[in-house]
Design a protein around this motif. Structure first.
Motif, PDB file in Angstrom:
ATOM      1  N   GLU A 164       0.769  -1.405  -0.064  1.00  0.00           N
ATOM      2  CA  GLU A 164      -0.107   0.096   0.002  1.00  0.00           C
ATOM      3  C   GLU A 164       0.992   1.353  -0.002  1.00  0.00           C
ATOM      4  N   ARG A 165       0.567   2.092  -0.886  1.00  0.00           N
ATOM      5  CA  ARG A 165       1.318   3.524  -0.879  1.00  0.00           C
ATOM      6  C   ARG A 165       0.937   4.329   0.326  1.00  0.00           C
ATOM      7  N   ASP A 166       2.013   4.830   0.887  1.00  0.00           N
ATOM      8  CA  ASP A 166       1.838   5.762   1.857  1.00  0.00           C
ATOM      9  C   ASP A 166       2.061   7.132   1.758  1.00  0.00           C
ATOM     10  N   PHE A 167       3.224   7.551   1.383  1.00  0.00           N
ATOM     11  CA  PHE A 167       3.295   8.962   1.245  1.00  0.00           C
ATOM     12  C   PHE A 167       4.229   9.357  -0.379  1.00  0.00           C
ATOM     13  N   PRO A 168       3.277   9.705  -1.178  1.00  0.00           N
ATOM     14  CA  PRO A 168       3.807   9.904  -2.236  1.00  0.00           C
ATOM     15  C   PRO A 168       4.567  11.488  -2.757  1.00  0.00           C
ATOM     16  N   GLN A 169       4.328  12.070  -1.658  1.00  0.00           N
ATOM     17  CA  GLN A 169       5.019  13.637  -1.944  1.00  0.00           C
ATOM     18  C   GLN A 169       6.519  13.935  -1.994  1.00  0.00           C
ATOM     19  N   ASP A 170       6.705  14.937  -2.738  1.00  0.00           N
ATOM     20  CA  ASP A 170       8.199  15.347  -2.584  1.00  0.00           C
ATOM     21  C   ASP A 170       8.168  16.569  -1.574  1.00  0.00           C
ATOM     22  N   VAL A 171       8.977  16.662  -0.633  1.00  0.00           N
ATOM     23  CA  VAL A 171       9.296  17.658   0.320  1.00  0.00           C
ATOM     24  C   VAL A 171      10.493  18.436   0.339  1.00  0.00           C
ATOM     25  N   LEU A 172      10.608  19.584   1.039  1.00  0.00           N
ATOM     26  CA  LEU A 172      11.663  20.416   0.907  1.00  0.00           C
ATOM     27  C   LEU A 172      12.267  20.198   2.283  1.00  0.00           C
TER      28      LEU A 172
ATOM     29  N   GLU B 113      13.896  32.854   0.956  1.00  0.00           N
ATOM     30  CA  GLU B 113      12.635  32.553  -0.063  1.00  0.00           C
ATOM     31  C   GLU B 113      12.960  31.484  -0.802  1.00  0.00           C
ATOM     32  N   LEU B 114      11.641  30.598  -1.026  1.00  0.00           N
ATOM     33  CA  LEU B 114      11.900  29.510  -1.950  1.00  0.00           C
ATOM     34  C   LEU B 114      12.956  29.971  -3.212  1.00  0.00           C
ATOM     35  N   LYS B 115      12.365  31.332  -3.946  1.00  0.00           N
ATOM     36  CA  LYS B 115      12.940  31.562  -5.173  1.00  0.00           C
ATOM     37  C   LYS B 115      14.411  31.667  -5.058  1.00  0.00           C
ATOM     38  N   ASP B 116      14.882  31.864  -3.923  1.00  0.00           N
ATOM     39  CA  ASP B 116      16.363  32.175  -3.649  1.00  0.00           C
ATOM     40  C   ASP B 116      17.219  31.112  -3.047  1.00  0.00           C
ATOM     41  N   LEU B 117      16.588  30.129  -2.937  1.00  0.00           N
ATOM     42  CA  LEU B 117      17.392  28.792  -2.402  1.00  0.00           C
ATOM     43  C   LEU B 117      18.516  28.030  -3.652  1.00  0.00           C
ATOM     44  N   LYS B 118      19.516  27.576  -3.082  1.00  0.00           N
ATOM     45  CA  LYS B 118      20.386  26.771  -4.024  1.00  0.00           C
ATOM     46  C   LYS B 118      19.818  25.533  -3.768  1.00  0.00           C
TER      47      LYS B 118
ATOM     48  N   LYS C  39      10.297  25.588 -13.327  1.00  0.00           N
ATOM     49  CA  LYS C  39       8.975  25.999 -13.678  1.00  0.00           C
ATOM     50  C   LYS C  39       8.431  27.198 -12.926  1.00  0.00           C
ATOM     51  N   GLU C  40       8.672  26.892 -11.461  1.00  0.00           N
ATOM     52  CA  GLU C  40       8.075  28.036 -10.515  1.00  0.00           C
ATOM     53  C   GLU C  40       9.199  29.159 -10.293  1.00  0.00           C
ATOM     54  N   PHE C  41      10.349  28.518 -10.272  1.00  0.00           N
ATOM     55  CA  PHE C  41      11.576  29.695 -10.050  1.00  0.00           C
ATOM     56  C   PHE C  41      12.573  29.423 -11.002  1.00  0.00           C
ATOM     57  N   PRO C  42      12.493  29.881 -12.190  1.00  0.00           N
ATOM     58  CA  PRO C  42      13.627  29.673 -13.142  1.00  0.00           C
ATOM     59  C   PRO C  42      14.953  30.105 -13.022  1.00  0.00           C
ATOM     60  N   LYS C  43      15.295  30.913 -12.095  1.00  0.00           N
ATOM     61  CA  LYS C  43      16.520  31.495 -11.794  1.00  0.00           C
ATOM     62  C   LYS C  43      17.408  30.501 -10.866  1.00  0.00           C
ATOM     63  N   THR C  44      16.846  29.539 -10.327  1.00  0.00           N
ATOM     64  CA  THR C  44      17.496  28.805  -9.601  1.00  0.00           C
ATOM     65  C   THR C  44      18.561  28.139  -9.714  1.00  0.00           C
ATOM     66  N   GLU C  45      19.562  28.296  -8.872  1.00  0.00           N
ATOM     67  CA  GLU C  45      20.906  27.589  -9.069  1.00  0.00           C
ATOM     68  C   GLU C  45      21.069  26.172  -8.494  1.00  0.00           C
ATOM     69  N   PHE C  46      21.190  25.094  -9.282  1.00  0.00           N
ATOM     70  CA  PHE C  46      21.386  23.475  -8.810  1.00  0.00           C
ATOM     71  C   PHE C  46      22.778  22.993  -8.738  1.00  0.00           C
TER      72      PHE C  46
END
Length: 303
Positions: free
Chosen positions: A96-104, A114-119, A133-140
């Motif tokens: 049985e599936r329990d927790f499908p989500q991605d979390v930060l 702020e989310l948009k400024d996080l590396k 898609k939400e934060f196009p200037k993000t550094e990964f």
């Protein structure tokens, strides 16, 4: 019957999942033995996943063990399992599936950014694309390793934050502060423990079917058929999540994005489940006809 040999990766999370399968079998009075195997994906932690080949990085070594009769079944995080399995190997059962989500998860110095400024540290093309898609200037930056390794690297300053499957954190019993991300769509089959076996081991396969969860099976069937029809493999920026209620009504959300997150195609449908109809294939074909075919071609050339 002799012990059922349960093959698994040897990470703490994978071993937890194997023990959960063993527990369910033992509850039905079957004897089990856990056989840890180091996977190719765990051996090479220096390269991002998407450079190691698009499918089967974490499953290949367990597939070989199954075919060589070193194990009877293989337990996987189902999102790691390719939609096209090797000859003679089949997906027998799902828990049985329990927790499908991605979390930060943030490091201790980044609580107020702020989310948009996080590396962001992640080696997942899906997570990068959906975040962009939400934060196009993000550094990964890339990050590899098991849950504990990634948490250590994060605290050492490799990035401000990283993304985890909530299921992994919950299964490990980790008491961490995390943030839900409503804009992220899960990987197909995320949060599901899958059990693969050799098609010729009919008796063992029948035993495993006894512990399979029907509603989860229906959901992942739709998600994996969606992924298979898009020909995305396990690392392309594709999300898919099907949820089925007690009346067999299905809510399905799917998305494919360009690697930079600029071009995304989504589907959000509600329908009545019918075992005779391949909903995942149908929905994926709609996406392909709506520009998805061209988008997939660009993604494949870029990986």
């Amino acid at each position: 019957m002799k012990n059922i040999r349960i093959g698994t990766r040897n990470s703490p999370l994978a071993l937890w999942q194997a023990r959960e399968v063993a527990r369910k079998l033992q509850n039905k009075n079957y004897k089990t033995e856990i056989v840890p195997i180091v996977s190719s994906g765990d051996k090479n932690l220096s390269q991002p996943l998407y450079t190691l080949g698009i499918t089967g990085v974490f499953t290949k070594d367990l597939d070989i063990a199954l075919l060589n009769d070193e194990i009877d079944i293989a337990v996987h995080s189902l999102k790691d399992v390719p939609t096209e399995l090797p000859k003679d190997i089949t997906l027998i059962s799902v828990l049985e599936r329990d927790f499908p989500q991605d979390v930060l998860i943030r490091n201790s110095k980044s609580k107020n950014i702020e989310l948009k400024d996080l590396k962001i540290a992640t080696s997942s093309l899906r997570r990068r694309a959906f975040w962009s898609k939400e934060f196009p200037k993000t550094e990964f930056t890339d990050i590899r390793g098991n849950v504990q390794t990634r948490l250590r690297k994060l605290e050492e300053g490799v990035a401000d934050a990283t993304l985890f499957s909530l299921a992994g954190l919950k299964r490990m019993g980790l008491k961490l502060d995390f943030e839900y991300l409503p804009f992220m769509i899960s990987a197909p089959s995320q949060g599901v423990i899958g059990i693969c076996g050799h098609k010729d081991k009919i008796e063992i396969n029948q035993l495993l079917s006894e512990i399979s969860h029907s509603k989860t099976q229906k959901s992942i069937e739709i998600e994996r058929n969606f992924l298979r029809t898009l020909e995305g493999g396990c690392t392309a920026p594709i999300g898919a999540f099907a949820e089925i209620n007690e009346n067999n009504d299905v809510r399905f959300i799917g998305r494919i994005c360009s690697l930079d997150g600029e071009n995304c195609i989504e589907t959000d449908e509600i329908f009545q489940y019918n075992s005779e109809e391949n909903f995942g294939e149908k929905l994926a074909k709609q996406v392909l006809e709506n520009g998805g075919k061209e988008l997939m071609s660009i993604i494949k050339m870029s990986i």
